[in-house]
Design an enzyme around this catalytic site. Structure first.
Site, mmCIF file in Angstrom:
data_model
loop_
_atom_site.group_PDB
_atom_site.id
_atom_site.type_symbol
_atom_site.label_atom_id
_atom_site.label_comp_id
_atom_site.label_asym_id
_atom_site.label_seq_id
_atom_site.Cartn_x
_atom_site.Cartn_y
_atom_site.Cartn_z
ATOM 1 N N ARG A 44 -38.900 34.496 9.863
ATOM 2 C CA ARG A 44 -40.075 35.068 10.522
ATOM 3 C C ARG A 44 -39.751 36.515 10.911
ATOM 4 O O ARG A 44 -38.763 36.751 11.606
ATOM 5 C CB ARG A 44 -40.363 34.227 11.759
ATOM 6 C CG ARG A 44 -41.577 34.609 12.513
ATOM 7 C CD ARG A 44 -41.873 33.572 13.576
ATOM 8 N NE ARG A 44 -42.630 32.457 13.037
ATOM 9 C CZ ARG A 44 -43.504 31.734 13.747
ATOM 10 N NH1 ARG A 44 -43.703 31.988 15.012
ATOM 11 N NH2 ARG A 44 -44.169 30.741 13.186
ATOM 12 N N LYS A 80 -34.086 27.922 11.706
ATOM 13 C CA LYS A 80 -35.108 28.967 11.577
ATOM 14 C C LYS A 80 -34.455 30.311 11.786
ATOM 15 O O LYS A 80 -33.514 30.436 12.572
ATOM 16 C CB LYS A 80 -36.189 28.774 12.651
ATOM 17 C CG LYS A 80 -37.499 29.463 12.324
ATOM 18 C CD LYS A 80 -38.368 28.573 11.462
ATOM 19 C CE LYS A 80 -39.723 29.167 11.183
ATOM 20 N NZ LYS A 80 -40.619 28.197 10.524
ATOM 21 N N PRO A 119 -39.826 31.367 3.060
ATOM 22 C CA PRO A 119 -40.848 32.241 3.654
ATOM 23 C C PRO A 119 -41.415 31.684 4.962
ATOM 24 O O PRO A 119 -41.477 30.481 5.157
ATOM 25 C CB PRO A 119 -41.958 32.278 2.591
ATOM 26 C CG PRO A 119 -41.463 31.497 1.422
ATOM 27 C CD PRO A 119 -40.294 30.691 1.846
ATOM 28 N N GLY A 186 -53.361 34.735 7.237
ATOM 29 C CA GLY A 186 -52.275 35.198 6.372
ATOM 30 C C GLY A 186 -52.165 34.332 5.135
ATOM 31 O O GLY A 186 -53.155 33.759 4.650
ATOM 32 N N GLY A 189 -53.311 30.717 6.314
ATOM 33 C CA GLY A 189 -54.624 30.639 6.970
ATOM 34 C C GLY A 189 -55.769 31.082 6.073
ATOM 35 O O GLY A 189 -56.849 30.476 6.087
ATOM 36 N N ASP A 207 -58.229 37.251 13.382
ATOM 37 C CA ASP A 207 -56.907 37.758 12.997
ATOM 38 C C ASP A 207 -56.727 39.117 13.674
ATOM 39 O O ASP A 207 -57.693 39.867 13.831
ATOM 40 C CB ASP A 207 -56.775 37.906 11.471
ATOM 41 C CG ASP A 207 -55.323 38.001 11.021
ATOM 42 O OD1 ASP A 207 -54.828 37.059 10.390
ATOM 43 O OD2 ASP A 207 -54.661 39.028 11.343
ATOM 44 N N ARG A 212 -58.044 41.640 7.226
ATOM 45 C CA ARG A 212 -58.077 40.212 6.846
ATOM 46 C C ARG A 212 -59.390 39.574 7.292
ATOM 47 O O ARG A 212 -59.917 38.687 6.631
ATOM 48 C CB ARG A 212 -56.874 39.487 7.440
ATOM 49 C CG ARG A 212 -55.608 40.066 6.844
ATOM 50 C CD ARG A 212 -54.362 39.283 7.115
ATOM 51 N NE ARG A 212 -53.280 39.965 6.400
ATOM 52 C CZ ARG A 212 -52.041 39.532 6.312
ATOM 53 N NH1 ARG A 212 -51.713 38.399 6.867
ATOM 54 N NH2 ARG A 212 -51.138 40.215 5.655
ATOM 55 N N ASN A 264 -46.840 26.554 13.150
ATOM 56 C CA ASN A 264 -45.758 25.803 13.794
ATOM 57 C C ASN A 264 -45.833 25.998 15.306
ATOM 58 O O ASN A 264 -46.220 27.064 15.785
ATOM 59 C CB ASN A 264 -44.402 26.322 13.298
ATOM 60 C CG ASN A 264 -44.013 25.723 11.965
ATOM 61 O OD1 ASN A 264 -43.901 24.509 11.824
ATOM 62 N ND2 ASN A 264 -43.818 26.573 10.964
HETATM 63 P P1 NAI Z 1 -48.401 35.211 7.494
HETATM 64 O O1 NAI Z 1 -47.479 36.216 8.053
HETATM 65 O O2 NAI Z 1 -48.741 35.284 6.059
HETATM 66 O O3 NAI Z 1 -49.770 35.200 8.303
HETATM 67 C C1 NAI Z 1 -49.842 35.180 9.712
HETATM 68 C C2 NAI Z 1 -51.217 35.736 10.073
HETATM 69 O O4 NAI Z 1 -51.446 35.560 11.457
HETATM 70 C C3 NAI Z 1 -51.351 37.229 9.777
HETATM 71 O O5 NAI Z 1 -52.568 37.486 9.101
HETATM 72 C C4 NAI Z 1 -51.340 37.850 11.167
HETATM 73 O O6 NAI Z 1 -52.062 39.082 11.243
HETATM 74 C C5 NAI Z 1 -52.010 36.748 11.964
HETATM 75 N N1 NAI Z 1 -51.762 36.795 13.401
HETATM 76 C C6 NAI Z 1 -50.596 37.033 14.045
HETATM 77 N N2 NAI Z 1 -50.791 36.958 15.392
HETATM 78 C C7 NAI Z 1 -52.094 36.631 15.568
HETATM 79 C C8 NAI Z 1 -52.903 36.397 16.712
HETATM 80 N N3 NAI Z 1 -52.421 36.473 17.956
HETATM 81 N N4 NAI Z 1 -54.210 36.095 16.537
HETATM 82 C C9 NAI Z 1 -54.740 36.022 15.293
HETATM 83 N N5 NAI Z 1 -54.029 36.247 14.170
HETATM 84 C C10 NAI Z 1 -52.712 36.537 14.305
HETATM 85 O O7 NAI Z 1 -47.765 33.777 7.860
HETATM 86 P P2 NAI Z 1 -48.067 32.376 7.163
HETATM 87 O O8 NAI Z 1 -47.018 32.107 6.167
HETATM 88 O O9 NAI Z 1 -49.497 32.289 6.799
HETATM 89 O O10 NAI Z 1 -47.776 31.372 8.383
HETATM 90 C C11 NAI Z 1 -48.792 31.041 9.324
HETATM 91 C C12 NAI Z 1 -48.306 29.885 10.193
HETATM 92 O O11 NAI Z 1 -48.054 28.752 9.362
HETATM 93 C C13 NAI Z 1 -46.989 30.152 10.943
HETATM 94 O O12 NAI Z 1 -47.017 29.505 12.191
HETATM 95 C C14 NAI Z 1 -45.942 29.517 10.032
HETATM 96 O O13 NAI Z 1 -44.776 29.188 10.744
HETATM 97 C C15 NAI Z 1 -46.709 28.290 9.573
HETATM 98 N N6 NAI Z 1 -46.220 27.699 8.333
HETATM 99 C C16 NAI Z 1 -46.088 28.466 7.215
HETATM 100 C C17 NAI Z 1 -45.647 27.894 6.043
HETATM 101 C C18 NAI Z 1 -45.513 28.682 4.784
HETATM 102 O O14 NAI Z 1 -45.177 28.062 3.762
HETATM 103 N N7 NAI Z 1 -45.757 29.967 4.762
HETATM 104 C C19 NAI Z 1 -45.284 26.459 5.976
HETATM 105 C C20 NAI Z 1 -45.511 25.742 7.208
HETATM 106 C C21 NAI Z 1 -45.951 26.366 8.335
HETATM 107 N N1 PHE Z 2 -41.585 28.239 6.908
HETATM 108 C C1 PHE Z 2 -42.222 27.104 6.313
HETATM 109 C C2 PHE Z 2 -42.231 25.913 7.262
HETATM 110 O O1 PHE Z 2 -42.219 26.072 8.442
HETATM 111 C C3 PHE Z 2 -41.719 26.809 4.904
HETATM 112 C C4 PHE Z 2 -40.266 26.450 4.783
HETATM 113 C C5 PHE Z 2 -39.906 25.117 4.776
HETATM 114 C C6 PHE Z 2 -39.286 27.411 4.622
HETATM 115 C C7 PHE Z 2 -38.563 24.740 4.601
HETATM 116 C C8 PHE Z 2 -37.950 27.057 4.456
HETATM 117 C C9 PHE Z 2 -37.599 25.712 4.435
HETATM 118 O O2 PHE Z 2 -42.358 24.776 6.879
#
Ligand code: NAI
Ligand code: PHE
Length: 359
Positions: A44, A80, A119, A186, A189, A207, A212, A264
């Site tokens: 992160r 993490k 990621p 992101g 989302g 966002d 976005r 998360n």
């Molecule tokens: P990302 O970095 O692509 O997107 C995050 C988005 O949230 C960005 O558009 C950002 O501007 C927005 N944001 C940040 N603070 C904010 C706030 N206070 N209010 C509104 N928008 C806000 O991250 P990603 O990968 O989409 O992850 C999103 C969530 O999903 C995180 O909590 C991550 O840990 C969780 N997650 C992600 C996975 C993945 O494979 N990328 C897997 C499982 C969970």
């Molecule tokens: N960050 C994502 C999650 O919270 C994807 C991920 C899973 C990254 C496992 C690394 C290992 O699930």
């Protein structure tokens, strides 16, 4: 809050801290558990108010990864990493970014495979390619670089199924005609919002990045201010940003029927889940709703699963959620407590029988 108190109240195994004087950036790698195999969890990159905040985020996210691996029956532990940009600092340019990735890769190497990354907020498959050119302890490199590609697609599609399962349990039927408020547009989302729009939901979105929101408006979404997310009426609140959205105060006022998303650590503590339960707001435990990405990465890259096998395993998320809802309902406990219990039972039983082949 200071680093000492954060770490002394945490039950994890190890935490690597590295301060880069040139940029003022803190690098944190929190390893919660390696009992089921090497720890894994995303990287992160965000601004944090202090190093202690970064350590608190990394450690609690690492703990959640242990539960996620447990509930998903994956042979890895929880970890993490956080790369904490100083408050108010400009987003690093490409040279500075590449230097951050180089330092992070050095730290991953130093841990000799105790922890593998992938990621998360602020990082993409391209960053995993960059890390992957310096260390092998990386999941989610692009397909071209030999990785399993982004985990965001599987997280989002299974995340939407978790929303559908939650809608059914909450008596809302499906999402067609229902109002979903998606916080965070992101990698995950934005996809969730698109899938929900296709399924006929009425979309509200928020966002911090105005572009976005403009992009989501093209899906027919109405934009809500980021400070209005928890006070805007909707059927299902769908957190997909950085977590920590619902504390006890917010839970007492939340104007929705259910909370189900991919972020998360949506709740600030276990007690918050009780407040939601007492108010009749159904909560889909995040580490269950969002485990599709972990199954994709570990399944493809560690267990050598075919895409079909990954699909079969991620399809089970929905039935796992139904099991958790039923257990919480019949025992009068929160869904979060039921989910943690299920994850711990699975971890214990795997440790006893040695069924998970440790990485
Ligand atoms: P990302 O970095 O692509 O997107 C995050 C988005 O949230 C960005 O558009 C950002 O501007 C927005 N944001 C940040 N603070 C904010 C706030 N206070 N209010 C509104 N928008 C806000 O991250 P990603 O990968 O989409 O992850 C999103 C969530 O999903 C995180 O909590 C991550 O840990 C969780 N997650 C992600 C996975 C993945 O494979 N990328 C897997 C499982 C969970
Ligand atoms: N960050 C994502 C999650 O919270 C994807 C991920 C899973 C990254 C496992 C690394 C290992 O699930």
């Amino acid at each position: 809050m200071d680093i000492d108190s954060v770490l002394s109240s945490w039950d994890g195994e190890n935490c690597l801290l590295h301060h880069d004087a040139q940029s003022g950036v803190w690098f944190v790698i929190a390893i919660h558990s390696t009992r089921s195999g090497a720890a894994a969890g995303g990287t992160r990159v965000m601004h944090y108010a202090s190093a202690a905040d970064a350590v608190a985020d990394a450690t609690s996210l690492a703990s959640a990864m242990t539960l996620k691996m447990g509930v998903a029956d994956l042979p890895m532990g929880g970890g993490k990493s956080v790369i904490a940009l100083p408050p108010g600092a400009a987003r690093p340019d490409s040279a500075a970014w590449s230097r951050l990735m180089e330092i992070h890769a050095g730290n991953l190497e130093r841990l000799s495979g105790q922890y593998w990354t992938g990621p998360d907020v602020g990082t993409t498959s391209a960053d995993m390619d960059s890390l992957g050119s310096r260390t092998r302890y990386v999941f989610g490199r692009s397909l071209a670089a030999g990785g399993a590609g982004s985990s965001a697609g599987e997280t989002a599609s299974r995340g939407l199924e978790a929303v559908l399962a939650t809608a059914a349990e909450a008596g809302l039927g499906g999402v067609r005609g229902r109002t979903l408020l998606v916080q965070g547009l992101g990698a995950v989302g934005f996809r969730v919002a698109g899938l929900a729009a296709n399924a006929g939901a009425r979309l509200l979105v928020a966002d911090v990045d105005p572009q976005r929101c403009v992009d989501a408006a093209r899906l027919g979404a109405r934009v809500v201010g980021v400070d209005e997310v928890t006070i805007t009426g909707c059927d299902i609140l769908v957190p997909c940003a950085t977590g920590g959205l619902v504390d006890a105060r917010v839970a007492r006022e939340l104007p929705c029927a259910a909370v189900a998303g991919a972020a998360n650590n949506v709740l600030t503590s276990l007690e918050v889940a009780d407040v939601l339960r007492d108010r009749g707001i159904l909560y889909a435990p995040d580490f269950v709703a969002n485990c599709g990405g972990a199954i994709h990465l570990v399944g493809r890259e560690v267990l050598d699963w075919s895409p079909e096998k990954v699909r079969d395993r991620t399809e089970q998320i929905r039935s796992t959620l139904s099991e958790i809802f039923a257990s919480a309902r019949s025992r009068g406990i929160s869904t979060e407590s039921a989910a943690r219990e299920l994850a711990r039972e699975k971890l214990e039983s795997a440790a006893r029988s040695g069924t998970r082949e440790a990485v």
